[in-house]
Write an enzyme that holds these catalytic residues in place. Structure first.
Site, PDB file in Angstrom:
ATOM      1  N   CYS A   9       1.429   6.532   2.026  1.00  0.00           N
ATOM      2  CA  CYS A   9       0.251   7.399   1.917  1.00  0.00           C
ATOM      3  C   CYS A   9      -1.013   6.664   2.368  1.00  0.00           C
ATOM      4  O   CYS A   9      -1.787   7.171   3.179  1.00  0.00           O
ATOM      5  CB  CYS A   9       0.116   7.885   0.472  1.00  0.00           C
TER       6      CYS A   9
ATOM      7  N   LYS B 108      -6.041  11.899   7.490  1.00  0.00           N
ATOM      8  CA  LYS B 108      -7.165  12.737   7.030  1.00  0.00           C
ATOM      9  C   LYS B 108      -8.493  12.179   7.517  1.00  0.00           C
ATOM     10  O   LYS B 108      -9.427  12.927   7.814  1.00  0.00           O
ATOM     11  CB  LYS B 108      -7.165  12.869   5.500  1.00  0.00           C
TER      12      LYS B 108
ATOM     13  N   GLY C 281       7.671  18.841  17.564  1.00  0.00           N
ATOM     14  CA  GLY C 281       7.740  19.170  16.140  1.00  0.00           C
ATOM     15  C   GLY C 281       6.453  19.821  15.667  1.00  0.00           C
ATOM     16  O   GLY C 281       5.367  19.291  15.883  1.00  0.00           O
ATOM     17  N   GLY C 282       6.624  20.988  15.034  1.00  0.00           N
ATOM     18  CA  GLY C 282       5.455  21.747  14.559  1.00  0.00           C
ATOM     19  C   GLY C 282       5.410  21.816  13.048  1.00  0.00           C
ATOM     20  O   GLY C 282       5.006  22.824  12.470  1.00  0.00           O
TER      21      GLY C 282
ATOM     22  N   HIS D 132     -21.915  33.772  -6.401  1.00  0.00           N
ATOM     23  CA  HIS D 132     -22.100  34.360  -5.069  1.00  0.00           C
ATOM     24  C   HIS D 132     -23.270  33.684  -4.353  1.00  0.00           C
ATOM     25  O   HIS D 132     -24.297  33.453  -4.981  1.00  0.00           O
ATOM     26  CB  HIS D 132     -22.389  35.853  -5.197  1.00  0.00           C
TER      27      HIS D 132
ATOM     28  N   ALA E 105      15.525  -5.191  -1.759  1.00  0.00           N
ATOM     29  CA  ALA E 105      16.530  -5.145  -2.830  1.00  0.00           C
ATOM     30  C   ALA E 105      17.713  -4.261  -2.439  1.00  0.00           C
ATOM     31  O   ALA E 105      17.544  -3.240  -1.771  1.00  0.00           O
ATOM     32  CB  ALA E 105      15.892  -4.597  -4.099  1.00  0.00           C
TER      33      ALA E 105
ATOM     34  N   GLY F  61       0.812  -1.217   0.000  1.00  0.00           N
ATOM     35  CA  GLY F  61       0.000   0.000   0.000  1.00  0.00           C
ATOM     36  C   GLY F  61       0.840   1.259   0.000  1.00  0.00           C
ATOM     37  O   GLY F  61       0.457   2.279  -0.538  1.00  0.00           O
ATOM     38  N   GLY F  62       2.017   1.184   0.640  1.00  0.00           N
ATOM     39  CA  GLY F  62       2.870   2.372   0.718  1.00  0.00           C
ATOM     40  C   GLY F  62       2.423   3.294   1.849  1.00  0.00           C
ATOM     41  O   GLY F  62       1.360   3.112   2.449  1.00  0.00           O
TER      42      GLY F  62
ATOM     43  N   ILE G  28       2.942  17.228   9.983  1.00  0.00           N
ATOM     44  CA  ILE G  28       2.498  16.035  10.727  1.00  0.00           C
ATOM     45  C   ILE G  28       2.221  16.391  12.185  1.00  0.00           C
ATOM     46  O   ILE G  28       1.179  16.039  12.741  1.00  0.00           O
ATOM     47  CB  ILE G  28       3.540  14.891  10.591  1.00  0.00           C
TER      48      ILE G  28
HETATM   49  C1  LIG Z   1       1.590  10.948   9.009  1.00  0.00           C
HETATM   50  C2  LIG Z   1       1.796  11.338   7.566  1.00  0.00           C
HETATM   51  C3  LIG Z   1       0.832  12.083   6.912  1.00  0.00           C
HETATM   52  C4  LIG Z   1       1.005  12.434   5.572  1.00  0.00           C
HETATM   53  N1  LIG Z   1       0.032  13.175   4.951  1.00  0.00           N
HETATM   54  C5  LIG Z   1       0.210  13.561   3.672  1.00  0.00           C
HETATM   55  C6  LIG Z   1      -0.790  14.327   3.006  1.00  0.00           C
HETATM   56  O1  LIG Z   1      -1.842  14.636   3.557  1.00  0.00           O
HETATM   57  N2  LIG Z   1      -0.567  14.693   1.727  1.00  0.00           N
HETATM   58  C7  LIG Z   1       0.606  14.376   1.081  1.00  0.00           C
HETATM   59  O2  LIG Z   1       0.767  14.764  -0.077  1.00  0.00           O
HETATM   60  N3  LIG Z   1       1.554  13.637   1.679  1.00  0.00           N
HETATM   61  C8  LIG Z   1       1.390  13.217   2.954  1.00  0.00           C
HETATM   62  N4  LIG Z   1       2.347  12.449   3.545  1.00  0.00           N
HETATM   63  C9  LIG Z   1       3.558  12.066   2.768  1.00  0.00           C
HETATM   64  C10 LIG Z   1       3.245  10.936   1.769  1.00  0.00           C
HETATM   65  O3  LIG Z   1       2.650   9.869   2.460  1.00  0.00           O
HETATM   66  C11 LIG Z   1       4.526  10.495   1.084  1.00  0.00           C
HETATM   67  O4  LIG Z   1       5.116  11.616   0.459  1.00  0.00           O
HETATM   68  C12 LIG Z   1       4.307   9.430   0.008  1.00  0.00           C
HETATM   69  O5  LIG Z   1       3.524   8.386   0.490  1.00  0.00           O
HETATM   70  C13 LIG Z   1       5.669   8.912  -0.469  1.00  0.00           C
HETATM   71  O6  LIG Z   1       5.517   7.934  -1.468  1.00  0.00           O
HETATM   72  P1  LIG Z   1       6.792   7.077  -1.915  1.00  0.00           P
HETATM   73  O7  LIG Z   1       6.351   6.198  -3.040  1.00  0.00           O
HETATM   74  O8  LIG Z   1       7.954   7.947  -2.114  1.00  0.00           O
HETATM   75  O9  LIG Z   1       7.152   6.196  -0.643  1.00  0.00           O
HETATM   76  P2  LIG Z   1       6.369   4.993   0.052  1.00  0.00           P
HETATM   77  O10 LIG Z   1       4.921   5.060  -0.159  1.00  0.00           O
HETATM   78  O11 LIG Z   1       6.888   4.970   1.457  1.00  0.00           O
HETATM   79  O12 LIG Z   1       6.884   3.720  -0.731  1.00  0.00           O
HETATM   80  C14 LIG Z   1       8.186   3.243  -0.615  1.00  0.00           C
HETATM   81  C15 LIG Z   1       8.113   1.711  -0.613  1.00  0.00           C
HETATM   82  O13 LIG Z   1       9.411   1.193  -0.805  1.00  0.00           O
HETATM   83  C16 LIG Z   1       9.547   0.015  -0.046  1.00  0.00           C
HETATM   84  N5  LIG Z   1      10.994  -0.208   0.128  1.00  0.00           N
HETATM   85  C17 LIG Z   1      11.871   0.571   0.806  1.00  0.00           C
HETATM   86  N6  LIG Z   1      13.120   0.081   0.683  1.00  0.00           N
HETATM   87  C18 LIG Z   1      13.016  -1.055  -0.085  1.00  0.00           C
HETATM   88  C19 LIG Z   1      13.965  -2.000  -0.559  1.00  0.00           C
HETATM   89  N7  LIG Z   1      15.265  -1.884  -0.310  1.00  0.00           N
HETATM   90  N8  LIG Z   1      13.509  -3.022  -1.298  1.00  0.00           N
HETATM   91  C20 LIG Z   1      12.186  -3.149  -1.601  1.00  0.00           C
HETATM   92  N9  LIG Z   1      11.255  -2.276  -1.171  1.00  0.00           N
HETATM   93  C21 LIG Z   1      11.668  -1.230  -0.432  1.00  0.00           C
HETATM   94  C22 LIG Z   1       8.793   0.344   1.246  1.00  0.00           C
HETATM   95  O14 LIG Z   1       8.382  -0.837   1.888  1.00  0.00           O
HETATM   96  C23 LIG Z   1       7.622   1.161   0.723  1.00  0.00           C
HETATM   97  O15 LIG Z   1       6.463   0.388   0.513  1.00  0.00           O
HETATM   98  C24 LIG Z   1       2.188  12.048   4.881  1.00  0.00           C
HETATM   99  C25 LIG Z   1       3.162  11.292   5.533  1.00  0.00           C
HETATM  100  C26 LIG Z   1       2.976  10.931   6.867  1.00  0.00           C
HETATM  101  C27 LIG Z   1       4.032  10.114   7.554  1.00  0.00           C
END
Ligand SMILES: Cc1cc2nc3c(=O)[nH]c(=O)nc-3n(C[C@H](O)[C@H](O)[C@H](O)COP(=O)(O)OP(=O)(O)OC[C@H]3O[C@@H](n4cnc5c(N)ncnc54)[C@H](O)[C@@H]3O)c2cc1C
Length: 478
Positions: free
Chosen positions: A61, A70, A195-196, A457, A133, A58-59, A199
């Protein structure tokens, strides 16, 4: 040395063009950035593998970021509205908030999104390999399941993780991360939010509205340091009005456990202060996940992040990257856009560039805080000339109807052409309203043109016409 490196790279490219690879593209990470890259390259017919190490698909987000927070912020907004319905003549009996039910609803929503993402990842358009990986050479990934795979192109989309605590004492006293706080079975009576940033502010507000006594401690002179000071002042005022204690401009000194309580000691306005609470939420940032043997692949990093050009190409010409491991900000639509750009440039090199001019940031507190393009702070720092005008929600028809009087909108325009170069909205539905300015900026509209666009309006959106008109009057285009 550089001649030798260039020669080695040429040799590698020549070698690569004769090599047979297991995959055309291997993508490390199946989050938002990785999935966007995989969808792009596989739909162009390239043989693709996504490698994902997490137990849950799911990642960030979906599982522990945007969506769960949210869902809880929305619950908090409803509590807040329900607490005082008297302006609209509504008298309700004593209100009861069921935290377990709000968490269960959040979990059900997350499961729905995660199931859908799992379905997309396993639909057979590309191989999904469940392993961790590491690069063993520029085209080979060593997997934690003992296999190794080769790929002509590789996309790094490994995301980020919670930063290590700045004080060893924090570890000893114990703290919650945002991941832990989203899994709480019971609300603590009190919580210190360290932290302000976005998050920290979002958790501080929904926890406070859920009934937790919150103290927010921020190192910078104001919360949300990427935004202008007037925006931060407004949200700090709202937080204090709602009973959140806010300390800014602090220096963390010590953390200790006192029986059931955790105490944070810090410097504030030249004095030593201490605050105690049942829990500490550690919201001091995240760091990129880049410990994957990048040195074996010739991929450069700066401040821990993968360095990329605007085509999302790293220092190794066949390796691309996207998302939180690149930055410049941890924001999901950027991760998706970067993943698509990386994918498109693998399919057709040089075909699409990132455009950070329309950088958007939204904090989903109530009021929402949203920004596109330049803040005043950034424009001043970069020496960009601008004129600014703002208008408050406490003098606007629709927001008065809604009793949503906090906040304002602000426009920044080029003083010669009138082109809109920045927009801020702290106010009701600010995260939605900002998109009018995103669109205006995408089309390089001037304040004169925005002021002429019809607005119904009474709507919240018509508030943009006031600063646009004010600036249009001031800026005479010859
Ligand atoms: C509490 C919180 C609230 C947030 N709210 C918002 C919001 O409202 N709006 C917004 O725009 N952003 C928000 N964000 C940020 C947003 O969630 C991230 O910017 C976004 O999900 C990043 O996507 P990504 O694909 O870079 O990383 P991820 O979704 O983290 O995906 C990276 C994936 O790589 C995998 N991985 C890592 N290393 C390896 C490896 N060596 N081999 C194989 N797999 C690996 C991990 O398991 C993971 O599934 C929030 C973040 C947090 C923590």
């Amino acid at each position: 040395l550089s001649v030798k490196l260039r020669f080695d790279n040429r040799l590698r490219l020549l070698h690569a063009s004769f090599m047979k690879f297991d995959f055309d593209v291997a993508i490390i990470g199946g989050g938002s950035g990785g999935f966007a890259a995989a969808r792009t390259v596989s739909s162009a017919g390239l043989k693709t593998a996504v490698i994902e190490s997490a137990d849950e698909i799911g990642g960030l987000c979906i599982l522990r970021g945007c969506m769960p927070t949210k869902a809880l912020l929305y619950a908090a907004e409803i509590i807040h509205l329900a607490r005082d319905t008297s302006p609209w003549g509504v008298r309700s009996e004593k209100m009861h908030f069921d935290f377990a039910q709000a968490m269960a609803r959040k979990d059900a929503i997350i499961k729905e999104f995660a199931d859908y993402r799992a379905q997309q990842l396993t639909a057979g358009k590309f191989a999904l390999i469940r392993a961790r990986a590491m690069f063993s050479d520029p085209h080979t990934l060593q997997l934690s399941n003992g296999q190794s795979i080769t790929a002509k192109n590789i996309v790094i989309a490994t995301g980020s993780r919670i930063a290590p605590p700045p004080l060893e004492a924090l570890k000893t006293a114990g703290y919650l991360t945002s991941d832990d706080a989203l899994k709480l079975a019971k609300l603590p009576q009190s919580m210190i939010v360290l932290g302000g940033g976005a998050i920290g502010c979002e958790f501080a507000q929904f926890m406070s509205r859920f009934g937790v006594k919150i103290t927010l401690i921020q190192r910078s002179p104001h919360v949300l340091h990427d935004f202008d000071g007037d925006v931060a002042d407004e949200i700090e005022r709202v937080f204090r009005r709602e009973g959140v204690e806010v300390f800014t401009g602090t220096k963390l000194l010590d953390v200790r456990r006192d029986g059931d309580l955790k105490t944070v000691e810090f410097e504030w306005r030249g004095e030593k202060k201490s605050v105690s609470a049942r829990e500490i939420l550690f919201a001091l940032g995240r760091v990129p996940n880049t410990g994957i043997g990048l040195e074996n692949a010739g991929v450069k990093t700066a401040w821990g992040r993968v360095v990329c050009d605007d085509f999302m190409r790293t220092s190794a010409p066949h390796i691309f990257a996207a998302g939180d491991c690149v930055g410049p900000h941890d924001i999901v639509h950027l991760a998706v856009q970067q993943g698509e750009v990386a994918g498109q440039n693998i399919v057709a090199p040089g075909s699409r560039k990132m455009d950070y001019r329309l950088f958007i940031e939204v904090v989903f507190t109530d009021p929402h805080i949203a920004q596109v393009g330049f803040t005043e702070k950034e424009a001043k720092k970069k020496g960009i000339p601008y004129l600014a005008a703002s208008y408050p929600f406490n003098d606007h028809g629709k927001s008065l109807i809604m009793e949503a009087r906090d906040g304002f909108v602000k426009l920044l325009a080029d003083p010669k052409s009138g082109e809109i170069i920045g927009g801020t909205c702290i106010g009701p539905a600010g995260g939605e309203l900002i998109h009018e300015i995103v669109l205006a900026m995408a089309k390089r509209m001037t304040v004169h043109e925005l002021a002429m666009v019809p607005h119904y309006h009474p709507t919240l959106a018509e508030i943009w016409t006031y600063p646009a008109e004010e600036l249009a009057e001031k800026i005479v285009v010859r």
